[in-house]
Scaffold this active site. Sequence first.
Site, mmCIF file in Angstrom:
data_model
loop_
_atom_site.group_PDB
_atom_site.id
_atom_site.type_symbol
_atom_site.label_atom_id
_atom_site.label_comp_id
_atom_site.label_asym_id
_atom_site.label_seq_id
_atom_site.Cartn_x
_atom_site.Cartn_y
_atom_site.Cartn_z
ATOM 1 N N LEU A 1 5.297 4.352 1.942
ATOM 2 C CA LEU A 1 4.853 3.078 1.381
ATOM 3 C C LEU A 1 4.751 2.037 2.496
ATOM 4 O O LEU A 1 5.454 2.119 3.499
ATOM 5 C CB LEU A 1 5.867 2.587 0.347
ATOM 6 N N LYS B 1 6.362 0.057 7.339
ATOM 7 C CA LYS B 1 5.969 1.338 6.771
ATOM 8 C C LYS B 1 7.214 2.188 6.598
ATOM 9 O O LYS B 1 7.900 2.491 7.575
ATOM 10 C CB LYS B 1 4.986 2.003 7.737
ATOM 11 N N GLY C 1 0.481 5.389 1.371
ATOM 12 C CA GLY C 1 -0.302 6.426 2.038
ATOM 13 C C GLY C 1 0.381 7.767 1.891
ATOM 14 O O GLY C 1 1.358 7.905 1.161
ATOM 15 N N ASP D 1 -6.960 10.524 12.295
ATOM 16 C CA ASP D 1 -7.140 10.162 10.888
ATOM 17 C C ASP D 1 -7.807 8.793 10.781
ATOM 18 O O ASP D 1 -7.412 7.960 9.960
ATOM 19 C CB ASP D 1 -5.785 10.170 10.169
ATOM 20 N N GLY E 1 0.810 -1.215 0.000
ATOM 21 C CA GLY E 1 0.000 0.000 0.000
ATOM 22 C C GLY E 1 0.835 1.252 0.000
ATOM 23 O O GLY E 1 2.059 1.214 0.159
HETATM 24 N N1 LIG Z 1 -0.081 -3.331 9.904
HETATM 25 C C1 LIG Z 1 -0.603 -3.439 8.696
HETATM 26 N N2 LIG Z 1 -0.890 -4.665 8.180
HETATM 27 C C2 LIG Z 1 -1.419 -4.785 6.957
HETATM 28 N N3 LIG Z 1 -1.731 -3.746 6.170
HETATM 29 C C3 LIG Z 1 -1.484 -2.508 6.623
HETATM 30 C C4 LIG Z 1 -0.904 -2.287 7.900
HETATM 31 N N4 LIG Z 1 -0.789 -0.944 8.086
HETATM 32 C C5 LIG Z 1 -1.273 -0.370 6.968
HETATM 33 N N5 LIG Z 1 -1.687 -1.300 6.084
HETATM 34 C C6 LIG Z 1 -2.306 -1.098 4.778
HETATM 35 O O1 LIG Z 1 -1.426 -0.420 3.920
HETATM 36 C C7 LIG Z 1 -2.166 0.474 3.105
HETATM 37 C C8 LIG Z 1 -1.523 1.835 3.179
HETATM 38 O O2 LIG Z 1 -1.554 2.257 4.515
HETATM 39 P P1 LIG Z 1 -1.192 3.718 4.956
HETATM 40 O O3 LIG Z 1 -1.526 3.818 6.392
HETATM 41 O O4 LIG Z 1 0.177 4.061 4.541
HETATM 42 O O5 LIG Z 1 -2.075 4.573 4.051
HETATM 43 P P2 LIG Z 1 -3.589 4.947 4.145
HETATM 44 O O6 LIG Z 1 -4.138 4.638 5.502
HETATM 45 O O7 LIG Z 1 -4.289 4.300 2.990
HETATM 46 O O8 LIG Z 1 -3.508 6.478 3.897
HETATM 47 P P3 LIG Z 1 -2.860 7.630 4.788
HETATM 48 O O9 LIG Z 1 -1.465 7.272 5.176
HETATM 49 O O10 LIG Z 1 -2.916 8.736 3.856
HETATM 50 O O11 LIG Z 1 -3.751 7.785 5.981
HETATM 51 C C9 LIG Z 1 -3.611 0.438 3.574
HETATM 52 O O12 LIG Z 1 -4.361 -0.395 2.713
HETATM 53 C C10 LIG Z 1 -3.533 -0.192 4.927
HETATM 54 O O13 LIG Z 1 -4.698 -0.936 5.221
#
Ligand SMILES: Nc1ncnc2c1ncn2[C@@H]1O[C@H](COP(=O)(O)OP(=O)(O)OP(=O)(O)O)[C@@H](O)[C@H]1O
Length: 486
Positions: A41, A58, A37, A157, A35
């Site tokens: 990444l 992350k 965000g 958020d 993913g």
């Molecule tokens: N611990 C985790 N296990 C599995 N997937 C995860 C985990 N943390 C985040 N993700 C997934 O990774 C993707 C990107 O996450 P991220 O938090 O970077 O961005 P976001 O929540 O989509 O946006 P933003 O960072 O703008 O709030 C999302 O689909 C999220 O569900």
Amino acid sequence: MSNRGNNSGSGTNSNTNSPNRPEWLQQYDLIGKIGEGTYGLVFLAKIKSNRSKCIAIKKFKQSKDGDGVSPTAIREIMLLREISHENVVKLVNVHINHIDMSLYLAFSYAEHDLYEIIRHHRDKVNQAINQYTVKSILWQLLNGLNYLHSNWIMHRDLKPSNILVMGDGEEQGVVKIADFGLARIYQAPLKPLSDNGVVVTIWYRAPELLLGAKHYTSAVDMWAVGCIFAELLTLKPLFQGQEVKATPNPFQLDQLDKIFKVLGHPTVDKWPTLAHLPHWQTDQQHIQGHKYDSPGLYSVVHLSPKNPAYDLLCKMLEYDPRKRITAAQALEHEYFRMEPLPGRNALVPPQPGEKIVNYPIRPVDTNTDFEGTASLQPAQQASGNQMSGGSHVMANRNVQRPVHMVGGMQRMQQQQSMAAYNLASQAAGMGGGAMNPGNIPMQQRGVAAQPHQQQQQQQQKEGPNGDAWISATEVKAFLREYEVVK
Ligand SMILES: Nc1ncnc2c1ncn2[C@@H]1O[C@H](COP(=O)(O)OP(=O)(O)OP(=O)(O)O)[C@@H](O)[C@H]1O
């Protein structure tokens, strides 16, 4: 059963063991990108010493000034490492690559998130999420949030993609709040509306924030929970405003308009501090003249006004943040005392014999490495997903997989059981994970030059590629020093 955790497939990203990789990365097999965000990444990796264990790493982008991780960020990270609760995703490791001062946070991995679960019901099976699952997700979300709020952590958020649900395994169906506190690591009061193309949603943003409140409270998270609750019921975002980008101004006319259309315009009678909000005047010019023929929330969420679910939802979507229900109060609401009672495994089918929903596992882009660049090797099979050589596995979003039952029905049969569960969760408390031995980055913004000897020690402790562990003792020493020189 295609459990990612149990799969010993060799689908690792070819760059994991490259000599240019930071030393700490050697402990993981990097599978690929899952993913992206606002702040960076997210990657799926496996721990080499325990390949059944998946981890989400992350990678944060460089801070705007490009000068590494700020002392505030270090403070926040130390705080996040102390956080331990069943309904909050665990931060298991922190790494900094000294070469580019990029920050990597390793979290426990969750196979599903509410964004995908809702999307699956809406676009794939065209069927509402069953009541038991909605209630169990909401209860656990509130339980995690209550813990965070009791520890003075606001999420700020909350949205469906930040609410994770565990896949197969002992924790199947357990909800985990992700991404809490991360906004503060980058010292942003609110996330930027748009940053290099990643869309940041404002659909879950509380009205006080949209009207420019500077001193907001944990009530902003409860508004977001209300929006998520409604979305779980209807499979549609409740307030789908059009974002106005390229402005740091929190005033989002269309978002407010969408809210007022459903809930009616707020009044100073019901929300006395409204008139003090910075954008109340702007609102006056743009919105207050409008006549909102509010259809009533109940008709949007298709609930009877007498339904306890509706009562709870209204209390979460109360305009005045001081009157809005808190997470602790919400957990006590009548809705959670009625059948079906909420349970720990939100994904178990509501009744024996009822159809099990097969949620897809996360697609993995095995071509992308930590630099966000394509790896040289073709992609391999990473898990239950069939990955075609060299091609992007993101196309496999729709791969179906059976949801397996763990120990039959694990619902709480009585309110007492849930209270016991609550207590047990809380008992996990601020456990505080052990810190790794090692070093911390010293080239911090606003910090006076480090004594020569200290720098030398730091260099000795660093891996060959400039990576370092953050140690609690050294960070504390560093913070003390920072406070002195500030
Ligand atoms: N611990 C985790 N296990 C599995 N997937 C995860 C985990 N943390 C985040 N993700 C997934 O990774 C993707 C990107 O996450 P991220 O938090 O970077 O961005 P976001 O929540 O989509 O946006 P933003 O960072 O703008 O709030 C999302 O689909 C999220 O569900």
